[in-house]
Design a protein around this motif. Structure first.
Motif, PDB file in Angstrom:
ATOM      1  N   GLY A 204     -17.994  15.624 -26.239  1.00 37.72           N
ATOM      2  CA  GLY A 204     -17.243  14.591 -25.556  1.00 37.72           C
ATOM      3  C   GLY A 204     -16.058  14.086 -26.376  1.00 37.72           C
ATOM      4  N   LYS A 205     -15.399  13.080 -25.824  1.00 39.67           N
ATOM      5  CA  LYS A 205     -14.249  12.478 -26.482  1.00 39.67           C
ATOM      6  C   LYS A 205     -14.687  11.705 -27.720  1.00 39.67           C
ATOM      7  CE  LYS A 205     -10.436   9.239 -25.665  1.00 39.67           C
ATOM      8  NZ  LYS A 205      -9.826   8.294 -24.700  1.00 39.67           N
ATOM      9  N   GLN A 232     -20.538   6.768 -22.038  1.00 37.82           N
ATOM     10  CA  GLN A 232     -20.933   8.173 -21.973  1.00 37.82           C
ATOM     11  C   GLN A 232     -21.932   8.517 -23.072  1.00 37.82           C
ATOM     12  OE1 GLN A 232     -20.194  10.344 -19.525  1.00 37.82           O
ATOM     13  NE2 GLN A 232     -19.161   8.633 -18.510  1.00 37.82           N
ATOM     14  N   ASN A 233     -21.707   7.987 -24.267  1.00 38.59           N
ATOM     15  CA  ASN A 233     -22.654   8.223 -25.359  1.00 38.59           C
ATOM     16  C   ASN A 233     -24.022   7.641 -25.035  1.00 38.59           C
ATOM     17  OD1 ASN A 233     -20.848   9.595 -27.051  1.00 38.59           O
ATOM     18  ND2 ASN A 233     -20.061   7.678 -27.906  1.00 38.59           N
ATOM     19  N   ILE A 235     -25.334   7.150 -22.065  1.00 43.43           N
ATOM     20  CA  ILE A 235     -25.971   7.974 -21.030  1.00 43.43           C
ATOM     21  C   ILE A 235     -26.562   9.233 -21.647  1.00 43.43           C
ATOM     22  CG2 ILE A 235     -25.521   9.387 -18.989  1.00 43.43           C
ATOM     23  CD1 ILE A 235     -23.428   7.279 -18.162  1.00 43.43           C
ATOM     24  N   ARG A 236     -25.810   9.878 -22.535  1.00 48.13           N
ATOM     25  CA  ARG A 236     -26.317  11.088 -23.186  1.00 48.13           C
ATOM     26  C   ARG A 236     -27.559  10.780 -24.027  1.00 48.13           C
ATOM     27  NH1 ARG A 236     -20.666  11.775 -24.473  1.00 48.13           N
ATOM     28  NH2 ARG A 236     -19.688  13.251 -23.019  1.00 48.13           N
TER      29      ARG A 236
END
Length: 282
Positions: A204-205, A232-233, A235-236
């Protein structure tokens, strides 16, 4: 908690997340003990921060992966006559590649720094905090600590240890005036991936280290036990709760598998070159 006028010790302070902890704590008025292997970088950072914010700063050049180094560091702090009220265990590094192809000596150093040094540093500095009924310990874990990492097996296991260790001590000390907190960043724009053949370990970013530390210090003041910066982190990190462990391994293993060498159509042996930029990084 307020950091103004208190002493904070930051390991791996010469770059990346550790450097940002030093800068942002100094901005809030904290005195600093800066620890890493790069003496020149530490001296320069200490000079800049003392002039900019009027704080005090001590520099200790040390490799915390060596046996007995945490004890030596604690003794130096005693010689400085400073009481550490915020301990930031940030120093760490990773290796990448097929487990048997990575240097066994290097992986041993990885465990010593990422795990043993964190335990030893906490064990040495916690009693002084308890005597004052005041203090905090920030341990830098990773989103890697939420699931096993094929091809980064040792690194993932060490960060899982750090997260579990930190949360257990948070419970033990919740009524004793000491706060324990785990920072679990994802891919961060530091020197972590600056080695040929390891960029595939970035998912990811990449987040900015400044933002990662801002989120961490805010979460600490809110009394949280851990934080994963970035939606996003997060969620992962939680994904393994909703799929089977085998599915998670297949997903992560596919992302982290060493690149194919087009010359012989075999996977590269990255084990001897992928130290992920040294010991003073997350």
């Amino acid at each position: 908690m307020s950091f103004r006028g208190k002493w904070a010790l930051v390991t791996g302070a010469s770059s990346g997340i550790g450097e940002q902890f030093a800068r942002q704590l100094a901005k809030q008025g904290s005195h600093l003990v800066l620890v890493a292997r790069s003496e020149g970088k530490l001296e320069n950072l200490a000079s800049v921060l003392t002039k900019m914010y009027g704080i005090k700063a001590k520099v200790i050049c040390m490799d915390l992966s060596k046996e007995g180094a945490p004890s030596e560091l604690y003794q130096q702090c005693q010689c400085f006559k400073v009481d550490i009220e915020l301990l930031v265990n940030n120093a760490g590094f990773a290796t990448h590649g097929f487990f048997e192809q990575v240097s066994g000596e290097r992986q041993h150093e990885e465990v010593m720094l990422n795990v043993a040094a964190v335990v030893d540093m906490t064990h040495l500095f916690l009693p002084d905090m308890l005597r004052k009924n005041s203090g905090a310990v920030i341990n830098v874990a990773s989103t890697a600590g939420f699931q096993p990492l094929p091809y980064m097996a040792v690194y993932g296991a060490t960060k899982a240890f750090v997260l579990s260790f930190t949360q257990a001590l948070w419970w033990e000390n919740r009524s004793r005036g000491i706060q324990f907190f785990a920072l679990c960043p994802g891919s961060t724009d530091t020197s972590f991936f600056n080695v040929v053949g390891t960029e595939e370990a970035s998912v990811g970013k990449k987040d900015a280290p400044e933002r990662v530390v801002e989120v961490a210090l805010r979460a600490l003041k809110e009394g949280r036990t851990y934080v994963v910066p970035g939606v996003q982190n997060y969620i992962r990190a939680q994904l393994s709760r909703f799929i089977t462990r085998k599915q998670a391994l297949r997903l992560v293993g596919g992302m982290l598998r060493p690149r194919v060498d087009s010359g012989n159509n075999k996977y590269k042996n990255t084990g001897n070159q992928s130290d992920l930029a040294g010991r003073t990084i997350r």
